[in-house]
Each structure stands twice: as C-alpha cells, then as structure tokens.
Design a protein around this motif. Sequence first.
Motif, short mmCIF file in Angstrom:
data_model
loop_
_atom_site.label_atom_id
_atom_site.label_comp_id
_atom_site.label_asym_id
_atom_site.label_seq_id
_atom_site.Cartn_x
_atom_site.Cartn_y
_atom_site.Cartn_z
N PRO A 217 0.92 -1.07 0.08
CA PRO A 217 0.11 0.05 -0.06
C PRO A 217 0.69 1.29 -0.12
CG PRO A 217 -0.08 -1.07 2.17
CD PRO A 217 0.82 -1.92 1.41
N VAL A 218 0.53 2.03 -0.83
CA VAL A 218 1.44 3.39 -1.01
C VAL A 218 0.34 4.51 -1.14
CG1 VAL A 218 3.12 4.76 -2.63
CG2 VAL A 218 3.09 2.10 -2.26
N ALA A 219 0.91 5.83 -0.35
CA ALA A 219 0.04 6.98 -0.32
C ALA A 219 0.15 7.77 -1.52
CB ALA A 219 0.34 7.65 0.76
N THR A 220 -0.93 8.13 -2.04
CA THR A 220 -1.14 8.61 -3.40
C THR A 220 -0.68 10.30 -3.27
OG1 THR A 220 -3.40 9.28 -3.22
CG2 THR A 220 -2.77 7.15 -4.36
N GLY A 221 -0.87 10.89 -2.04
CA GLY A 221 -0.64 12.38 -1.74
C GLY A 221 -1.89 12.95 -1.63
N LYS A 222 -3.24 12.38 -1.83
CA LYS A 222 -4.44 12.91 -1.85
C LYS A 222 -4.85 12.55 -0.33
CE LYS A 222 -8.97 12.23 -3.59
NZ LYS A 222 -9.99 11.81 -4.47
N VAL A 223 -5.49 13.61 0.34
CA VAL A 223 -5.80 13.59 1.72
C VAL A 223 -7.20 14.11 1.73
CG1 VAL A 223 -5.38 13.93 3.81
CG2 VAL A 223 -3.51 13.20 2.46
N GLN A 239 1.66 6.00 5.10
CA GLN A 239 2.67 7.12 4.75
C GLN A 239 4.04 6.89 5.64
OE1 GLN A 239 0.40 10.25 6.51
NE2 GLN A 239 -0.33 10.96 4.25
N ARG A 240 4.18 6.20 6.55
CA ARG A 240 5.43 5.86 7.23
C ARG A 240 5.96 4.45 6.59
NH1 ARG A 240 2.58 7.39 12.12
NH2 ARG A 240 2.11 4.98 12.72
N GLY A 241 5.23 3.90 5.81
CA GLY A 241 5.87 2.84 5.11
C GLY A 241 5.77 1.61 5.38
N VAL A 242 5.09 0.36 4.99
CA VAL A 242 4.91 -0.87 5.22
C VAL A 242 5.14 -1.72 4.27
CG1 VAL A 242 2.97 -0.48 7.19
CG2 VAL A 242 2.42 -1.05 4.55
N ALA A 243 5.72 -3.13 4.55
CA ALA A 243 6.30 -4.04 3.72
C ALA A 243 5.19 -4.34 2.80
CB ALA A 243 6.97 -4.95 4.32
N ASP A 244 4.03 -4.69 3.19
CA ASP A 244 2.87 -5.10 2.32
C ASP A 244 1.75 -5.01 3.12
OD1 ASP A 244 3.10 -7.30 4.29
OD2 ASP A 244 4.19 -8.72 3.18
N GLU A 268 -10.55 2.99 -2.85
CA GLU A 268 -11.57 3.53 -3.52
C GLU A 268 -11.67 4.89 -3.83
OE1 GLU A 268 -16.45 2.54 -4.00
OE2 GLU A 268 -15.35 2.06 -2.16
N ARG A 269 -11.26 5.71 -2.78
CA ARG A 269 -11.23 7.03 -2.65
C ARG A 269 -9.95 7.64 -3.50
NH1 ARG A 269 -13.64 9.84 2.61
NH2 ARG A 269 -13.72 11.65 1.09
N GLY A 270 -8.89 6.88 -3.99
CA GLY A 270 -7.80 7.27 -4.52
C GLY A 270 -6.89 7.89 -3.31
N VAL A 271 -6.94 7.57 -2.13
CA VAL A 271 -6.18 8.08 -1.13
C VAL A 271 -4.76 6.72 -1.28
CG1 VAL A 271 -5.75 8.50 1.35
CG2 VAL A 271 -7.85 9.10 0.13
N VAL A 272 -5.06 5.85 -1.33
CA VAL A 272 -4.10 4.71 -1.35
C VAL A 272 -3.92 3.90 -2.41
CG1 VAL A 272 -3.22 2.67 -0.28
CG2 VAL A 272 -3.91 4.50 1.01
N ALA A 273 -2.77 3.75 -3.32
CA ALA A 273 -2.62 2.79 -4.37
C ALA A 273 -2.06 1.61 -3.82
CB ALA A 273 -2.07 3.22 -5.33
N MET A 274 -2.19 0.20 -4.64
CA MET A 274 -1.55 -1.01 -4.16
C MET A 274 -0.62 -1.21 -5.35
SD MET A 274 -3.09 -1.61 -1.38
CE MET A 274 -1.91 -3.38 -0.96
N GLU A 275 0.63 -1.47 -4.80
CA GLU A 275 1.63 -1.61 -5.87
C GLU A 275 2.12 -3.01 -5.64
OE1 GLU A 275 4.80 1.09 -5.44
OE2 GLU A 275 3.75 2.70 -6.17
N GLU A 276 2.45 -3.85 -6.70
CA GLU A 276 3.09 -5.26 -6.88
C GLU A 276 4.22 -5.02 -6.10
OE1 GLU A 276 3.33 -7.30 -10.42
OE2 GLU A 276 1.20 -7.16 -10.93
#
Length: 288
Positions: A217-223, A239-244, A268-276
């Motif tokens: 999970p990665v923060a998109t910057g939208k809050v 935002q602090r960063g997690v492994a998965d 769904e709200r575009g606040v977080v995106a999932m990266e492989e």
Amino acid sequence: MSDLKITKGTLNLPSAAVRLIGDHPLQITASSNRHLLLEVTGQKGDLQMAGRLGDIAIVDLLSFFNMFRKSGALHCALSGGDKTLFFQNGEIVFATSTFAEEEIGETLYGLGMLDREVLQGARQFASGVMTLGKALIDQGVVTSKDLWAATRSQVETIVFNLFAFQEGSFAFFDTRLEEDQVLSLSMNTQNLIMEGLRRVDERAVYMQKVKSLDAIPVATGKVPNDLDSTSQRMLALVQRGVADARELLRRSGAGEFDTLRLLSQLIERGVVAMEEAPTVKVEGVLGE
C-alpha cells in the motif's frame, strides 16, 4: 477417499484414521445396509451427530444447535486443520483451532499487542511447561485484560473463518466445558452466523481492490478533509511505510476484516494505491 472393504470379518482402516484412533477400542454407534458409524469407547462425551460438510452447510449446523439449545462440542475436520466449537445452551462459548494463523499468539501479534521476536521468545519460555498466555502474562508482555480480549477475538475469528469451508466432516459430542473456560462473546450465535456470512461476501469484495496481501500500500498524496480518525491512523501507517498489506493488517491493531474494509475504502477514494511487490532475483543454479 478410497473404498474400504470387509475381508473375512476384518476392516482395514486408512493409516491416517489409525493414527488418530490409536489402539483405543471401537464400538458400532449406528449402522444400516448403507452405512457404518464407529465410535471410540471410554472417551469423555457421547457422539450425538456426525456427517459431511457440503451435504449440510455450516450455517445450518450452527442454527440447529442454537435453535434446540444444545450443549456440547462440534468438531470439524477441514482441509488444512481442525476446529472445535463449544456450545452451552445453544450459544457458542469457546472455540479451538489447529490452524496456525488462529493460534492465540498469532492473534495477539495480529492485534499489534506484541512483535514477532517477543512472541518467539514467549513460546520458548512456555515450551510445554505452561500455556503461552500465562507465559506472556508472567513476562509482563500483556495483561490479563489484554489476553481475555485477544481470546475473545480469537474465538470469533475461528467461527467467522469456518464459513469459508464448503467441504470436510463434522461430529458433535455432548462434551461440557468447565465454567472457567466459558467466554462471554460480544455477540450471540445467531449474530455470529449473520456476521460470518456477511464477512465471507464482503471480504471477497475488499480483496478485489486490495488484490493481494503481498501487495504494497502506497499513499498517493491525496488527503480528503472528511477522513475519520480511524482512516487517518490507517493512512498515517501507510505514509510511514509498510512492507506489504499483511504487515498493515497487523500494525493497525484493528483485526484483519476491519483493516481490509478501511484499506479498501481508502483505495476506492484514491488515497492509497496498491503496488505489486518487487521480484527478488536469486543468484546461482537451482539445486546448489
């Protein structure tokens, strides 16, 4: 399962059944020209009912025991492990599981009450001498209140996860729990059934957005300005960063289902995106 035959009055059982039964004597509990039900004698609690899951759904079993206010233990043999649910006057009051992820230590870890190193140390300290819960309390890692809350969460999780199984076998015994083993759960059996069914359906929807617990999970910057406090704490962890996503579930302390729900909403709200998750190249020749 392969067919069994009676040859010259002898019934040869599969090795797996022999390991479970050992050298305990058996008695015929029920029989007809189409079935034979054997029961180990001299054990605590008489066999009341047995059958295959799939022919009878979990929801129907739990509803039956609840409707007729049954007391006893429902043992379910499932792919990958076993679960036992204990009933008192139709209400589920305790549960056990051999699934590793449903062990009390993993529950405490999943709720963020301890880290992996502390858990491993406590397991070594307990080492068959005492229960893991007592070891953790003696070491000052958790309080009795923490352990009680985690045990209640563990029992409810064991029940909720049971609804995902469509195959297996079950047996109901009139075994009774000691009073000090009886838990007061946060909901009655009928509500557990409805919640379990709801979670099966909704978890599938959440996972469509999360994709995989191995994804990052990665923060998109939208809050958005209208995020509630729980969603804000979840976003702060991202935002602090997690492994998965799996680590996010643990660190949130909210339990897997509620964390998946919140994460799904943030995606769904575009606040977080999932990266492989990045692939790791392993050097060398396979087999070296």
